[in-house]
Design an enzyme around this catalytic site. Structure first.
Site, PDB file in Angstrom:
ATOM      1  N   ARG A  11      24.902 102.490  20.640  1.00 49.60           N
ATOM      2  CA  ARG A  11      24.321 102.600  21.971  1.00 49.60           C
ATOM      3  C   ARG A  11      25.350 103.327  22.832  1.00 49.60           C
ATOM      4  NH1 ARG A  11      21.349  97.803  20.016  1.00 49.60           N
ATOM      5  NH2 ARG A  11      19.221  98.574  20.079  1.00 49.60           N
ATOM      6  N   VAL A  23      14.500 115.303   6.575  1.00 49.38           N
ATOM      7  CA  VAL A  23      14.820 116.321   7.595  1.00 49.38           C
ATOM      8  C   VAL A  23      15.811 117.325   7.009  1.00 49.38           C
ATOM      9  CG1 VAL A  23      16.077 116.654   9.784  1.00 49.38           C
ATOM     10  CG2 VAL A  23      14.342 114.846   9.610  1.00 49.38           C
ATOM     11  N   HIS A  51      19.281  89.167  12.616  1.00 51.51           N
ATOM     12  CA  HIS A  51      19.534  90.519  12.130  1.00 51.51           C
ATOM     13  C   HIS A  51      19.125  90.769  10.691  1.00 51.51           C
ATOM     14  CE1 HIS A  51      21.733  90.782  15.868  1.00 51.51           C
ATOM     15  NE2 HIS A  51      21.571  92.076  15.733  1.00 51.51           N
ATOM     16  N   ARG A  70      11.411  92.965  20.543  1.00 48.22           N
ATOM     17  CA  ARG A  70      11.781  93.456  21.870  1.00 48.22           C
ATOM     18  C   ARG A  70      10.572  93.669  22.789  1.00 48.22           C
ATOM     19  NH1 ARG A  70      16.128  98.068  23.233  1.00 48.22           N
ATOM     20  NH2 ARG A  70      14.424  99.441  22.769  1.00 48.22           N
ATOM     21  N   SER A 100       0.616  81.427   9.040  1.00 48.16           N
ATOM     22  CA  SER A 100       1.163  80.590  10.116  1.00 48.16           C
ATOM     23  C   SER A 100       0.031  80.101  11.012  1.00 48.16           C
ATOM     24  CB  SER A 100       2.173  81.391  10.936  1.00 48.16           C
ATOM     25  OG  SER A 100       3.286  81.702  10.135  1.00 48.16           O
ATOM     26  N   ASP A 108      12.376 103.463  21.456  1.00 43.87           N
ATOM     27  CA  ASP A 108      11.972 103.786  22.817  1.00 43.87           C
ATOM     28  C   ASP A 108      13.120 104.333  23.684  1.00 43.87           C
ATOM     29  OD1 ASP A 108      10.214 103.229  25.229  1.00 43.87           O
ATOM     30  OD2 ASP A 108      11.907 101.895  25.608  1.00 43.87           O
ATOM     31  N   ARG A 115      17.165 112.205   5.029  1.00 41.93           N
ATOM     32  CA  ARG A 115      17.067 112.980   3.778  1.00 41.93           C
ATOM     33  C   ARG A 115      15.960 114.040   3.871  1.00 41.93           C
ATOM     34  NH1 ARG A 115      13.616 112.012  -0.565  1.00 41.93           N
ATOM     35  NH2 ARG A 115      14.347 112.678  -2.623  1.00 41.93           N
ATOM     36  N   ASP A 136      10.333  97.489  15.634  1.00 42.12           N
ATOM     37  CA  ASP A 136       9.468  96.802  16.605  1.00 42.12           C
ATOM     38  C   ASP A 136       8.030  97.343  16.659  1.00 42.12           C
ATOM     39  OD1 ASP A 136      11.797  95.481  17.247  1.00 42.12           O
ATOM     40  OD2 ASP A 136      12.249  96.771  18.948  1.00 42.12           O
ATOM     41  N   GLY A 158      18.683 100.794  17.872  1.00 40.76           N
ATOM     42  CA  GLY A 158      18.623  99.782  16.808  1.00 40.76           C
ATOM     43  C   GLY A 158      18.358 100.433  15.459  1.00 40.76           C
ATOM     44  N   ASP A 207       6.844  99.496  18.590  1.00 44.75           N
ATOM     45  CA  ASP A 207       6.398  99.475  19.989  1.00 44.75           C
ATOM     46  C   ASP A 207       6.299 100.856  20.632  1.00 44.75           C
ATOM     47  OD1 ASP A 207       9.101  99.951  20.000  1.00 44.75           O
ATOM     48  OD2 ASP A 207       9.574  98.563  21.616  1.00 44.75           O
ATOM     49  N   ARG A 226      16.554  93.407  10.107  1.00 40.97           N
ATOM     50  CA  ARG A 226      16.832  94.852  10.163  1.00 40.97           C
ATOM     51  C   ARG A 226      17.286  95.418   8.826  1.00 40.97           C
ATOM     52  NH1 ARG A 226      16.740  96.963  14.880  1.00 40.97           N
ATOM     53  NH2 ARG A 226      17.119  95.724  16.736  1.00 40.97           N
ATOM     54  N   MET A 254      11.995  89.336  15.698  1.00 41.70           N
ATOM     55  CA  MET A 254      12.336  90.395  16.659  1.00 41.70           C
ATOM     56  C   MET A 254      11.068  91.074  17.180  1.00 41.70           C
ATOM     57  SD  MET A 254      15.780  92.110  15.174  1.00 41.70           S
ATOM     58  CE  MET A 254      17.359  91.296  15.436  1.00 41.70           C
ATOM     59  N   THR A 293      12.076 102.392  14.450  1.00 40.85           N
ATOM     60  CA  THR A 293      12.303 101.068  15.050  1.00 40.85           C
ATOM     61  C   THR A 293      11.473 100.032  14.304  1.00 40.85           C
ATOM     62  OG1 THR A 293      11.837  99.672  16.971  1.00 40.85           O
ATOM     63  CG2 THR A 293      10.597 101.700  16.858  1.00 40.85           C
TER      64      THR A 293
HETATM   65  P1  ADP Z   1      16.271 102.133  20.849  1.00 38.05           P
HETATM   66  O1  ADP Z   1      16.259 103.610  20.679  1.00 38.05           O
HETATM   67  O2  ADP Z   1      16.291 101.416  19.529  1.00 38.05           O
HETATM   68  O3  ADP Z   1      15.183 101.665  21.784  1.00 38.05           O
HETATM   69  P2  ADP Z   1      18.258 101.686  22.978  1.00 38.05           P
HETATM   70  O4  ADP Z   1      17.262 101.255  23.990  1.00 38.05           O
HETATM   71  O5  ADP Z   1      19.532 100.935  22.903  1.00 38.05           O
HETATM   72  O6  ADP Z   1      17.672 101.711  21.493  1.00 38.05           O
HETATM   73  O7  ADP Z   1      18.612 103.206  23.284  1.00 38.05           O
HETATM   74  C1  ADP Z   1      19.532 103.918  22.495  1.00 38.05           C
HETATM   75  C2  ADP Z   1      20.315 104.883  23.364  1.00 38.05           C
HETATM   76  O8  ADP Z   1      19.422 105.808  23.976  1.00 38.05           O
HETATM   77  C3  ADP Z   1      21.062 104.232  24.532  1.00 38.05           C
HETATM   78  O9  ADP Z   1      22.314 103.706  24.155  1.00 38.05           O
HETATM   79  C4  ADP Z   1      21.234 105.410  25.463  1.00 38.05           C
HETATM   80  O10 ADP Z   1      22.287 106.260  25.041  1.00 38.05           O
HETATM   81  C5  ADP Z   1      19.922 106.164  25.288  1.00 38.05           C
HETATM   82  N1  ADP Z   1      18.956 105.752  26.310  1.00 38.05           N
HETATM   83  C6  ADP Z   1      18.234 104.613  26.342  1.00 38.05           C
HETATM   84  N2  ADP Z   1      17.466 104.538  27.451  1.00 38.05           N
HETATM   85  C7  ADP Z   1      17.721 105.667  28.140  1.00 38.05           C
HETATM   86  C8  ADP Z   1      17.241 106.198  29.387  1.00 38.05           C
HETATM   87  N3  ADP Z   1      16.351 105.528  30.121  1.00 38.05           N
HETATM   88  N4  ADP Z   1      17.727 107.392  29.785  1.00 38.05           N
HETATM   89  C9  ADP Z   1      18.620 108.064  29.031  1.00 38.05           C
HETATM   90  N5  ADP Z   1      19.119 107.622  27.863  1.00 38.05           N
HETATM   91  C10 ADP Z   1      18.679 106.451  27.419  1.00 38.05           C
END
Ligand code: ADP
Length: 327
Positions: A76, A27, A257, A176, A191, A107, A25, A132, A15, A134, A260, A174, A130
């Site tokens: 993704r 990095v 959205h 998650r 609220s 995550d 930038r 979130d 996300g 989280d 974001r 949002m 993220t």
């Molecule tokens: P975020 O990083 O925002 O949590 P996602 O959960 O969609 O977003 O993860 C982003 C990408 O990271 C996924 O499309 C996939 O390529 C990879 N990924 C996510 N979970 C796993 C996992 N358990 N093992 C390996 N790759 C993963």
């Protein structure tokens, strides 16, 4: 142990979050300042497999600190979840002479980073990107503060119409499966309640809060609901309330959205810049397979396994504060 890395790759994954550009930038420029070549990988892990890689120079990251989204795009990628997909990604990395990666994402992205690093004995530093908030081991993630401010602006506007019509609004935000945006968004907007996945709310408690809202001079109630199967989302909660309390004029608003987007807040720009610089310093010190985190305003390095543990505690006391101050 210091290492001699000559070429790194940087990518944004999962996300998108405001502040990712500021991180790219920082990095890029810190690496260049240390004589390291930087390759930008497009569309997260997908770009590693499909070989969408470009060189990043100092000018490539000019004028992006204030922009939301990510210039490297994000995606993704299901193939990266498999050892075969990660092997293909490794082949491309080797072809480009990339010796370490900086992964900016949430995550899921850090899960992928951990698996890749283990399988291919490859150095990776993660940055928590993220909205979130989280990830464990960091008080804040890049993008969270901007999203919280966006929620605040939206809910302030909803309050105007809610109080004019004497309505009860359930506003879905949002997160998650995490309630940080909902709980802190509720505190920031006055609220009446927050419904979050971490803490179950009894029907009676909700009714009490709603009635409190109506008793006040504001004549309206706003409840922030974290999107989640556990909470049922704003629609789910509204349906239940309508059935039980037909006297309320109930409305639902799903912010979606727009949470974001937007120019990152000062806090997110500064956090991303500090963390981006720290990622390169960590690589140069020989660190690997850790996420840069922020604890009590100090940057720390958190092993991936800890960062993705999904055990970040929410401050339950804040729910009490919300209850008291919304009376
Ligand atoms: P975020 O990083 O925002 O949590 P996602 O959960 O969609 O977003 O993860 C982003 C990408 O990271 C996924 O499309 C996939 O390529 C990879 N990924 C996510 N979970 C796993 C996992 N358990 N093992 C390996 N790759 C993963």
């Amino acid at each position: 142990m210091a290492t001699n890395i000559q070429c790194i790759g940087v990518l944004t994954s999962g996300g998108d979050a405001p502040g990712m550009n500021a991180a790219i930038r920082a990095v890029t420029r810190t690496a260049i300042a240390n004589g390291i070549i930087v390759k930008g990988i497009y569309r997260g892990y997908r770009g590693l497999i499909t070989n969408e890689i470009t060189s990043l120079e100092t000018q490539s990251v000019s004028n992006i600190i204030q922009r939301g989204g990510t210039i490297l795009k994000t995606a993704r990628c299901d193939e990266f979840r498999t050892p075969e997909g990660r092997r293909q990604a490794h082949d491309v990395i080797v072809e480009h002479g990339i010796e370490a990666l900086v992964v900016i994402g949430g995550d899921g992205s850090l899960h992928g980073a951990r698996d890749f690093a283990q399988e291919h004995n490859f150095p990776i530093i993660g940055l928590p990107g993220t909205i979130d908030n989280d990830l464990s081991g960091t008080d804040l993630t890049i993008g969270y503060d901007t999203a919280l401010n966006t929620i605040m602006e939206c809910v302030d506007k909803i309050r105007d119409t809610a109080s004019s019509h004497e309505r009860l609004f359930f506003v879905e935000v949002m997160g998650r499966d995490a309630g940080f945006l909902a709980l802190n968004g509720a505190l920031a907007t006055g609220s009446e309640a927050a419904i979050i996945p971490e803490i179950s709310l009894e029907k009676d408690q909700l009714a009490e809060m709603i009635e409190q809202g109506f008793r006040k001079s504001k004549n309206s109630s706003i409840v922030l609901v974290a999107e989640s199967e556990v909470t049922g989302g704003a629609m789910g909660v509204a349906e239940r309330v309508k059935k039980e309390y037909p006297q309320f004029d109930v409305r639902v608003s799903i912010l979606g959205h727009l949470q974001r987007g937007g120019s990152p807040s000062a806090q997110d720009r500064i956090l991303a810049t500090r963390m981006g610089e720290a990622a390169i310093e960590a690589l140069l010190e020989g660190q690997r397979n850790v996420m840069v985190g922020l604890q009590n305003d100090e940057l720390v390095l958190v092993p991936f396994a800890k960062a993705i543990k999904k055990d970040k505690p929410i401050d339950r006391h804040l729910l009490d504060v919300l209850r008291i101050v919304s009376r």
